[in-house]
Design a protein around this motif. Structure first.
Motif, PDB file in Angstrom:
ATOM      1  N   GLY A   1       0.789  -1.222   0.000  1.00 19.29           N
ATOM      2  CA  GLY A   1       0.000   0.000   0.000  1.00 19.29           C
ATOM      3  C   GLY A   1       0.818   1.267   0.000  1.00 19.29           C
ATOM      4  N   ASP A   2       2.149   1.139  -0.077  1.00 20.15           N
ATOM      5  CA  ASP A   2       3.022   2.316  -0.096  1.00 20.15           C
ATOM      6  C   ASP A   2       3.301   2.673  -1.552  1.00 20.15           C
ATOM      7  OD1 ASP A   2       4.846   4.305   0.300  1.00 20.15           O
ATOM      8  OD2 ASP A   2       6.231   3.126   1.536  1.00 20.15           O
ATOM      9  N   LYS A   3       2.306   3.266  -2.201  1.00 22.82           N
ATOM     10  CA  LYS A   3       2.405   3.496  -3.641  1.00 22.82           C
ATOM     11  C   LYS A   3       3.497   4.492  -4.037  1.00 22.82           C
ATOM     12  CE  LYS A   3      -2.270   2.028  -4.783  1.00 22.82           C
ATOM     13  NZ  LYS A   3      -3.570   2.391  -5.412  1.00 22.82           N
ATOM     14  N   PRO A   4       3.658   5.609  -3.362  1.00 21.44           N
ATOM     15  CA  PRO A   4       4.727   6.541  -3.779  1.00 21.44           C
ATOM     16  C   PRO A   4       6.104   5.882  -3.799  1.00 21.44           C
ATOM     17  CG  PRO A   4       3.211   7.623  -2.278  1.00 21.44           C
ATOM     18  CD  PRO A   4       2.844   6.160  -2.272  1.00 21.44           C
ATOM     19  N   ALA A   5       6.412   5.127  -2.737  1.00 24.32           N
ATOM     20  CA  ALA A   5       7.709   4.437  -2.698  1.00 24.32           C
ATOM     21  C   ALA A   5       7.777   3.357  -3.774  1.00 24.32           C
ATOM     22  CB  ALA A   5       7.938   3.826  -1.319  1.00 24.32           C
ATOM     23  N   ALA A   6       6.644   2.682  -4.001  1.00 26.93           N
ATOM     24  CA  ALA A   6       6.603   1.637  -5.019  1.00 26.93           C
ATOM     25  C   ALA A   6       6.882   2.209  -6.392  1.00 26.93           C
ATOM     26  CB  ALA A   6       5.245   0.947  -5.000  1.00 26.93           C
ATOM     27  N   TYR A   7       6.255   3.337  -6.700  1.00 21.88           N
ATOM     28  CA  TYR A   7       6.434   3.936  -8.014  1.00 21.88           C
ATOM     29  C   TYR A   7       7.898   4.327  -8.252  1.00 21.88           C
ATOM     30  CZ  TYR A   7       1.318   4.266  -8.057  1.00 21.88           C
ATOM     31  OH  TYR A   7      -0.025   3.978  -8.024  1.00 21.88           O
ATOM     32  N   ARG A   8       8.571   4.764  -7.220  1.00 19.42           N
ATOM     33  CA  ARG A   8       9.987   5.126  -7.372  1.00 19.42           C
ATOM     34  C   ARG A   8      10.820   3.894  -7.711  1.00 19.42           C
ATOM     35  NH1 ARG A   8       8.676   8.492  -2.937  1.00 19.42           N
ATOM     36  NH2 ARG A   8       9.566   7.006  -1.430  1.00 19.42           N
ATOM     37  N   GLN A   9      10.527   2.788  -7.040  1.00 17.36           N
ATOM     38  CA  GLN A   9      11.265   1.560  -7.301  1.00 17.36           C
ATOM     39  C   GLN A   9      11.011   1.050  -8.718  1.00 17.36           C
ATOM     40  OE1 GLN A   9      13.512   0.118  -5.337  1.00 17.36           O
ATOM     41  NE2 GLN A   9      13.222   1.574  -3.662  1.00 17.36           N
ATOM     42  N   LEU A  10       9.758   1.102  -9.162  1.00 18.14           N
ATOM     43  CA  LEU A  10       9.420   0.628 -10.510  1.00 18.14           C
ATOM     44  C   LEU A  10      10.073   1.509 -11.564  1.00 18.14           C
ATOM     45  CD1 LEU A  10       5.645  -0.234  -9.960  1.00 18.14           C
ATOM     46  CD2 LEU A  10       7.588  -1.829 -10.043  1.00 18.14           C
ATOM     47  N   ALA A  11      10.146   2.806 -11.296  1.00 12.16           N
ATOM     48  CA  ALA A  11      10.818   3.726 -12.230  1.00 12.16           C
ATOM     49  C   ALA A  11      12.310   3.418 -12.299  1.00 12.16           C
ATOM     50  CB  ALA A  11      10.590   5.165 -11.804  1.00 12.16           C
ATOM     51  N   ASP A  12      12.908   3.135 -11.137  1.00 17.11           N
ATOM     52  CA  ASP A  12      14.330   2.783 -11.117  1.00 17.11           C
ATOM     53  C   ASP A  12      14.581   1.511 -11.930  1.00 17.11           C
ATOM     54  OD1 ASP A  12      15.091   4.944  -9.590  1.00 17.11           O
ATOM     55  OD2 ASP A  12      15.048   3.852  -7.674  1.00 17.11           O
ATOM     56  N   ALA A  13      13.710   0.522 -11.792  1.00 17.44           N
ATOM     57  CA  ALA A  13      13.884  -0.735 -12.528  1.00 17.44           C
ATOM     58  C   ALA A  13      13.838  -0.492 -14.031  1.00 17.44           C
ATOM     59  CB  ALA A  13      12.807  -1.741 -12.119  1.00 17.44           C
ATOM     60  N   ALA A  14      12.870   0.308 -14.485  1.00 26.01           N
ATOM     61  CA  ALA A  14      12.751   0.605 -15.912  1.00 26.01           C
ATOM     62  C   ALA A  14      13.953   1.388 -16.417  1.00 26.01           C
ATOM     63  CB  ALA A  14      11.464   1.372 -16.180  1.00 26.01           C
ATOM     64  N   ARG A  15      14.464   2.278 -15.592  1.00 28.30           N
ATOM     65  CA  ARG A  15      15.626   3.086 -15.998  1.00 28.30           C
ATOM     66  C   ARG A  15      16.886   2.234 -16.073  1.00 28.30           C
ATOM     67  NH1 ARG A  15      19.264   5.167 -12.730  1.00 28.30           N
ATOM     68  NH2 ARG A  15      17.902   4.910 -10.910  1.00 28.30           N
ATOM     69  N   LEU A  16      17.052   1.331 -15.116  1.00 29.38           N
ATOM     70  CA  LEU A  16      18.273   0.518 -15.060  1.00 29.38           C
ATOM     71  C   LEU A  16      18.277  -0.613 -16.082  1.00 29.38           C
ATOM     72  CD1 LEU A  16      18.590   0.332 -11.171  1.00 29.38           C
ATOM     73  CD2 LEU A  16      20.176   1.504 -12.734  1.00 29.38           C
ATOM     74  N   ALA A  17      17.105  -1.015 -16.549  1.00 29.34           N
ATOM     75  CA  ALA A  17      17.021  -2.109 -17.530  1.00 29.34           C
ATOM     76  C   ALA A  17      16.124  -1.664 -18.685  1.00 29.34           C
ATOM     77  CB  ALA A  17      16.490  -3.380 -16.869  1.00 29.34           C
ATOM     78  N   PRO A  18      16.595  -0.744 -19.520  1.00 28.41           N
ATOM     79  CA  PRO A  18      15.747  -0.203 -20.588  1.00 28.41           C
ATOM     80  C   PRO A  18      15.333  -1.240 -21.628  1.00 28.41           C
ATOM     81  CG  PRO A  18      18.032   0.518 -20.841  1.00 28.41           C
ATOM     82  CD  PRO A  18      17.931  -0.122 -19.500  1.00 28.41           C
ATOM     83  N   ASP A  19      16.036  -2.354 -21.700  1.00 21.02           N
ATOM     84  CA  ASP A  19      15.685  -3.394 -22.667  1.00 21.02           C
ATOM     85  C   ASP A  19      14.683  -4.403 -22.119  1.00 21.02           C
ATOM     86  OD1 ASP A  19      17.295  -2.353 -24.648  1.00 21.02           O
ATOM     87  OD2 ASP A  19      19.063  -3.463 -23.975  1.00 21.02           O
ATOM     88  N   ASN A  20      14.277  -4.243 -20.866  1.00 16.63           N
ATOM     89  CA  ASN A  20      13.301  -5.160 -20.275  1.00 16.63           C
ATOM     90  C   ASN A  20      11.902  -4.590 -20.514  1.00 16.63           C
ATOM     91  OD1 ASN A  20      11.504  -6.497 -18.355  1.00 16.63           O
ATOM     92  ND2 ASN A  20      13.367  -7.321 -17.431  1.00 16.63           N
ATOM     93  N   VAL A  21      11.189  -5.174 -21.466  1.00 20.02           N
ATOM     94  CA  VAL A  21       9.889  -4.622 -21.853  1.00 20.02           C
ATOM     95  C   VAL A  21       8.874  -4.744 -20.726  1.00 20.02           C
ATOM     96  CG1 VAL A  21       9.106  -6.783 -22.926  1.00 20.02           C
ATOM     97  CG2 VAL A  21       8.152  -4.603 -23.693  1.00 20.02           C
ATOM     98  N   ARG A  22       8.964  -5.777 -19.930  1.00 20.54           N
ATOM     99  CA  ARG A  22       8.033  -5.936 -18.812  1.00 20.54           C
ATOM    100  C   ARG A  22       8.176  -4.797 -17.806  1.00 20.54           C
ATOM    101  NH1 ARG A  22       3.174  -7.880 -17.085  1.00 20.54           N
ATOM    102  NH2 ARG A  22       3.218  -8.120 -14.829  1.00 20.54           N
ATOM    103  N   TYR A  23       9.420  -4.427 -17.510  1.00 21.78           N
ATOM    104  CA  TYR A  23       9.644  -3.356 -16.548  1.00 21.78           C
ATOM    105  C   TYR A  23       9.139  -2.026 -17.107  1.00 21.78           C
ATOM    106  CZ  TYR A  23      12.652  -6.641 -14.005  1.00 21.78           C
ATOM    107  OH  TYR A  23      13.141  -7.724 -13.312  1.00 21.78           O
TER     108      TYR A  23
END
Length: 456
Positions: free
Chosen positions: A356-378
């Motif tokens: 339920g900690d959405k703000p923190a979750a969104y930051r983590q998901l953004a970091d994952a997408a940034r660190l793995a730009p070739d991962n379409v799922r992220y």
């Protein structure tokens, strides 16, 4: 396209060769006791191939006695391993500079002529041999499409996987690339491949039925529990590991028990390897033995504190046991060691969503997408998070970028349709819906959606 790349054994390339398909073995060229070739230079090849036809300038088009006149220069180009070890590709193929631009693959011509482009080499080959060489069958374009074109490559992958003229390792690779797109429509193809004479293909076909419902998995995988090849039996047992005993036909239960035991025996031999413990943990998790899974993943971390998959899978096992807080601790422990690991950031983001900690979750998901730009799922999950935050423009931009990098991904297309509809952009939604409909021509829901967006 099957040429050797990175740290691999030459066995993989040799399995693709016409030599292997025609019964030639390693010892036909290599003397195993002296560890030497049976002949030096082109003489090794002309023991079988006509020297007058092939060991001549009319064939190789280079100066006699030079490096370009050596059979291995054109047909077994090298790749450097450990910086200093040049290993020859053993697929012994005809150079295809015409495919280098579209596939990004190396070719023997420009490996020597480093100041030239593949188009120059292709033009030279045209002048020597005509253009018929360009028509030689190549599985490179199909396999390349399988890694870059999403679901649109599925028909070609299945065609290649079932082509008896193609090397077994190539057919198995095609079936493996088809696995993410497996579904009811691919079941018949998988059934055919489960009967293939080569175990590599049977193993890959089992990967295509593993995502199916338990009934179809049992119907198709259970017969292979008694396969003559250990690797196939183990793969079948793993595919059925989560199916209750009552759903396994009585006549197959003993075979499943035996195959699972064989798998566990193999994993026991790898007990000092982190990956062996991760595989054991995954098996125990599929079997519903969560505490044992946790213990296996924790052993893997002790053996290799930088194995990200062990932390991710440990957190997943703890979630199944209702111990989410410990799972969060495990992921944060991993991030303390590997702060730039995208898998850990993504797993923590999903956990925080559940928490339920959405703000923190969104930051983590953004970091994952940034660190793995070739991962379409992220990229997809991050876009969904951005949209949920009210950042629709950023979400659409992220999805368009993902669609450009990974065309024909159904999750990305689905999100582009949905979010564009929400934004009132009917034409954009229609464009992506039509694209998805081409990939899933028998999907009635998509057909109705296209008709609705067209205003019919």
């Amino acid at each position: 396209d099957g040429q050797q790349r990175e740290e691999v054994y030459v066995w993989g390339s040799f399995l693709q060769s016409r030599m292997h398909q025609n019964g030639v073995t390693c010892m036909d060229c290599h003397e195993p006791h002296a560890q030497k070739l049976r002949a030096e230079g082109n003489a090794l090849c002309t023991r079988c191939h006509n020297a007058a036809e092939f060991d001549a300038p009319k064939h190789h088009k280079h100066l006699a006695g030079g490096k370009g006149a050596e059979c291995v220069t054109c047909h077994m180009p090298t790749q450097d391993y450990m910086v200093i070890h040049a290993r020859q590709d053993h697929s012994m193929r005809v150079p295809r500079p015409d495919l280098s631009a579209s596939l990004g693959s190396p070719n023997a011509c420009t490996q020597c002529h480093k100041d030239k482009q593949p188009a120059w080499a292709a033009k030279a080959m045209d002048s020597w041999y005509g253009k018929a060489w360009r028509e030689r069958p190549s599985y490179g374009p199909t396999l390349h499409a399988g890694t870059t074109q999403g679901a649109s490559a599925l028909p070609r992958l299945l065609e290649l996987a079932r082509n008896p003229a193609a090397p077994a390792i190539v057919r198995a690779t095609a079936a493996t690339l088809a696995q993410p797109h497996a579904g009811p429509g691919t079941l018949q193809a998988a059934r055919e491949m489960l009967q293939d004479p080569d175990p590599l293909v049977r193993i890959a076909a089992l990967g295509m039925v593993t995502p199916m419902d338990p009934v179809n998995r049992v119907l198709n995988a259970a017969p292979l529990l008694s396969d003559p090849v250990l690797g196939v039996r183990v793969e079948a047992a793993n595919a059925l590991a989560d199916v209750p005993e009552s759903q396994i036909p009585e006549g197959r239960r003993a075979a499943r028990t035996a195959a699972l035991q064989e798998y566990e025996n193999a994993l026991a031999l790898e007990a000092d390897w982190p990956s062996g413990n991760v595989n054991l943990g995954n098996l125990r998790l599929r079997q519903g033995r969560g505490d044992e899974a946790v213990a296996a993943f924790e052993r893997a971390i002790r053996l290799d504190p930088q194995l990200a998959s062990a932390y991710v899978n440990l957190a997943d096992a703890l979630r199944h046991l209702g111990r989410e807080a410990e799972g969060e601790m495990a992921l944060r422990q991993g991030l303390a060691v590997m702060p730039r690991d995208a898998d850990l950031h993504h797993a923590l983001g999903l956990l925080l969503i559940r928490k339920g900690d959405k703000p923190a979750a969104y930051r983590q998901l953004a970091d994952a997408a940034r660190l793995a730009p070739d991962n379409v799922r992220y990229a997809y999950v991050n876009a969904i998070a951005l949209n949920a935050e009210g950042k629709r423009g950023e979400a659409l931009a992220a999805l368009r970028g993902a669609d450009k990098r990974h065309p024909n991904n159904l999750e990305v297309l689905s999100a582009l349709i949905s979010i564009n509809r929400e934004a009132g952009n009917r034409q954009a939604a229609l464009r992506y819906a039509r694209q998805a409909a081409v990939l899933l021509p028998d999907n009635a829901n998509l057909a109705r959606l296209v008709a609705e967006l067209e205003g019919k």
